[in-house]
Scaffold this motif. Structure first.
Motif, PDB file in Angstrom:
ATOM      1  N   VAL A 164       0.828  -1.211   0.000  1.00 57.71           N
ATOM      2  CA  VAL A 164       0.000   0.000   0.000  1.00 57.71           C
ATOM      3  C   VAL A 164       0.862   1.260   0.000  1.00 57.71           C
ATOM      4  CG1 VAL A 164      -2.047  -1.051   1.013  1.00 57.71           C
ATOM      5  CG2 VAL A 164      -0.339  -0.098   2.502  1.00 57.71           C
ATOM      6  N   LEU A 165       2.005   1.222   0.646  1.00 57.79           N
ATOM      7  CA  LEU A 165       2.912   2.374   0.607  1.00 57.79           C
ATOM      8  C   LEU A 165       3.458   2.586  -0.797  1.00 57.79           C
ATOM      9  CD1 LEU A 165       4.923   2.039   3.914  1.00 57.79           C
ATOM     10  CD2 LEU A 165       3.530   3.979   3.228  1.00 57.79           C
ATOM     11  N   LYS A 166       3.856   1.515  -1.438  1.00 59.90           N
ATOM     12  CA  LYS A 166       4.410   1.613  -2.789  1.00 59.90           C
ATOM     13  C   LYS A 166       3.372   2.124  -3.780  1.00 59.90           C
ATOM     14  CE  LYS A 166       7.097  -0.925  -6.156  1.00 59.90           C
ATOM     15  NZ  LYS A 166       7.777  -2.174  -6.468  1.00 59.90           N
ATOM     16  N   ALA A 167       2.108   1.762  -3.547  1.00 57.84           N
ATOM     17  CA  ALA A 167       1.022   2.195  -4.432  1.00 57.84           C
ATOM     18  C   ALA A 167       0.537   3.596  -4.087  1.00 57.84           C
ATOM     19  CB  ALA A 167      -0.131   1.204  -4.361  1.00 57.84           C
ATOM     20  N   GLY A 168       1.091   4.183  -3.017  1.00 61.63           N
ATOM     21  CA  GLY A 168       0.686   5.530  -2.628  1.00 61.63           C
ATOM     22  C   GLY A 168      -0.664   5.561  -1.948  1.00 61.63           C
ATOM     23  N   ARG A 208       6.673   8.870  13.267  1.00 62.19           N
ATOM     24  CA  ARG A 208       6.701   9.024  14.725  1.00 62.19           C
ATOM     25  C   ARG A 208       6.749   7.668  15.429  1.00 62.19           C
ATOM     26  NH1 ARG A 208       2.168  12.414  18.078  1.00 62.19           N
ATOM     27  NH2 ARG A 208       3.005  12.052  20.151  1.00 62.19           N
ATOM     28  N   TYR A 209       6.125   6.671  14.824  1.00 60.89           N
ATOM     29  CA  TYR A 209       6.057   5.358  15.446  1.00 60.89           C
ATOM     30  C   TYR A 209       6.902   4.306  14.741  1.00 60.89           C
ATOM     31  CZ  TYR A 209       2.237   7.404  18.025  1.00 60.89           C
ATOM     32  OH  TYR A 209       1.487   8.214  18.824  1.00 60.89           O
ATOM     33  N   SER A 210       7.419   4.600  13.572  1.00 66.38           N
ATOM     34  CA  SER A 210       8.203   3.620  12.829  1.00 66.38           C
ATOM     35  C   SER A 210       9.406   4.308  12.205  1.00 66.38           C
ATOM     36  CB  SER A 210       7.357   2.988  11.722  1.00 66.38           C
ATOM     37  OG  SER A 210       8.157   2.206  10.877  1.00 66.38           O
ATOM     38  N   LYS A 211      10.559   3.799  12.504  1.00 66.51           N
ATOM     39  CA  LYS A 211      11.804   4.333  11.925  1.00 66.51           C
ATOM     40  C   LYS A 211      12.320   3.437  10.802  1.00 66.51           C
ATOM     41  CE  LYS A 211      12.069   7.514  15.161  1.00 66.51           C
ATOM     42  NZ  LYS A 211      11.228   8.645  14.970  1.00 66.51           N
ATOM     43  N   ASP A 212      11.449   2.564  10.290  1.00 64.33           N
ATOM     44  CA  ASP A 212      11.838   1.609   9.257  1.00 64.33           C
ATOM     45  C   ASP A 212      12.221   2.334   7.968  1.00 64.33           C
ATOM     46  OD1 ASP A 212      11.931  -0.360   7.230  1.00 64.33           O
ATOM     47  OD2 ASP A 212      10.511  -1.616   8.330  1.00 64.33           O
ATOM     48  N   GLU A 213      13.478   2.242   7.606  1.00 64.96           N
ATOM     49  CA  GLU A 213      14.005   2.927   6.417  1.00 64.96           C
ATOM     50  C   GLU A 213      13.353   2.412   5.132  1.00 64.96           C
ATOM     51  OE1 GLU A 213      16.490   5.335   6.330  1.00 64.96           O
ATOM     52  OE2 GLU A 213      16.519   5.426   8.512  1.00 64.96           O
ATOM     53  N   LYS A 214      13.043   1.106   5.076  1.00 59.62           N
ATOM     54  CA  LYS A 214      12.442   0.528   3.866  1.00 59.62           C
ATOM     55  C   LYS A 214      11.052   1.108   3.632  1.00 59.62           C
ATOM     56  CE  LYS A 214      14.861  -3.847   4.225  1.00 59.62           C
ATOM     57  NZ  LYS A 214      14.718  -5.285   4.446  1.00 59.62           N
ATOM     58  N   LEU A 215      10.275   1.240   4.701  1.00 64.16           N
ATOM     59  CA  LEU A 215       8.934   1.796   4.560  1.00 64.16           C
ATOM     60  C   LEU A 215       9.000   3.252   4.121  1.00 64.16           C
ATOM     61  CD1 LEU A 215       7.153   0.265   7.682  1.00 64.16           C
ATOM     62  CD2 LEU A 215       7.056  -0.519   5.311  1.00 64.16           C
ATOM     63  N   GLN A 216       9.940   3.998   4.689  1.00 66.00           N
ATOM     64  CA  GLN A 216      10.088   5.396   4.300  1.00 66.00           C
ATOM     65  C   GLN A 216      10.509   5.510   2.843  1.00 66.00           C
ATOM     66  OE1 GLN A 216       9.163   8.121   6.148  1.00 66.00           O
ATOM     67  NE2 GLN A 216       9.365   9.019   4.132  1.00 66.00           N
ATOM     68  N   ALA A 217      11.378   4.615   2.396  1.00 60.28           N
ATOM     69  CA  ALA A 217      11.823   4.628   1.001  1.00 60.28           C
ATOM     70  C   ALA A 217      10.654   4.355   0.058  1.00 60.28           C
ATOM     71  CB  ALA A 217      12.928   3.602   0.790  1.00 60.28           C
ATOM     72  N   GLU A 240       7.460   5.075   0.640  1.00 60.99           N
ATOM     73  CA  GLU A 240       6.642   6.287   0.587  1.00 60.99           C
ATOM     74  C   GLU A 240       7.323   7.354  -0.259  1.00 60.99           C
ATOM     75  OE1 GLU A 240       5.501   9.962   3.341  1.00 60.99           O
ATOM     76  OE2 GLU A 240       4.793   8.071   4.184  1.00 60.99           O
ATOM     77  N   ASP A 241       8.600   7.527  -0.081  1.00 59.21           N
ATOM     78  CA  ASP A 241       9.342   8.522  -0.867  1.00 59.21           C
ATOM     79  C   ASP A 241       9.246   8.225  -2.364  1.00 59.21           C
ATOM     80  OD1 ASP A 241      10.064   9.756   1.501  1.00 59.21           O
ATOM     81  OD2 ASP A 241      12.070   8.864   1.555  1.00 59.21           O
ATOM     82  N   GLU A 255       6.927   9.503  -7.684  1.00 61.91           N
ATOM     83  CA  GLU A 255       6.216   9.048  -8.882  1.00 61.91           C
ATOM     84  C   GLU A 255       4.788   9.589  -8.960  1.00 61.91           C
ATOM     85  OE1 GLU A 255       6.528   4.798  -8.812  1.00 61.91           O
ATOM     86  OE2 GLU A 255       8.705   4.850  -9.039  1.00 61.91           O
ATOM     87  N   LYS A 256       4.368  10.295  -7.901  1.00 62.12           N
ATOM     88  CA  LYS A 256       3.029  10.894  -7.829  1.00 62.12           C
ATOM     89  C   LYS A 256       1.929   9.871  -8.106  1.00 62.12           C
ATOM     90  CE  LYS A 256       4.529  15.566  -8.990  1.00 62.12           C
ATOM     91  NZ  LYS A 256       5.130  15.791  -7.760  1.00 62.12           N
ATOM     92  N   VAL A 257       1.970   8.783  -7.331  1.00 61.30           N
ATOM     93  CA  VAL A 257       0.945   7.747  -7.439  1.00 61.30           C
ATOM     94  C   VAL A 257       0.056   7.771  -6.205  1.00 61.30           C
ATOM     95  CG1 VAL A 257       2.307   6.242  -8.932  1.00 61.30           C
ATOM     96  CG2 VAL A 257       2.457   5.956  -6.471  1.00 61.30           C
ATOM     97  N   GLY A 258      -1.153   7.244  -6.356  1.00 59.69           N
ATOM     98  CA  GLY A 258      -2.075   7.162  -5.234  1.00 59.69           C
ATOM     99  C   GLY A 258      -2.431   8.531  -4.691  1.00 59.69           C
TER     100      GLY A 258
END
Length: 53
Positions: A3-7, A14-23, A25-26, A31-34
């Motif tokens: 769902v993050l990749k699809a936007g 604030r609750y998750s410092k997971d670099e993969k998840l942030q990447a 979203e970035d 790509e301006k999706v979702g």
């Protein structure tokens, strides 16, 4: 993570410092999706605050 990749979701740093998840979203933002197609997407925490007011 899909769902993050699809936007379709926000990564709440604030609750998750997971670099993969942030990447993911970035990437979706770049790509301006979702929800990132919108020029001014409203974060869910701000939308909920507005609904209560």
């Amino acid at each position: 993570m899909i769902v993050l990749k699809a936007g379709l979701a926000w990564h709440f740093r604030r609750y998750s410092k997971d670099e993969k998840l942030q990447a993911l979203e970035d990437q979706a933002r770049a790509e301006k999706v979702g929800l990132w197609k919108d020029k001014n997407p409203i974060p869910p925490w701000e939308w909920r605050r507005g609904v209560r007011d």
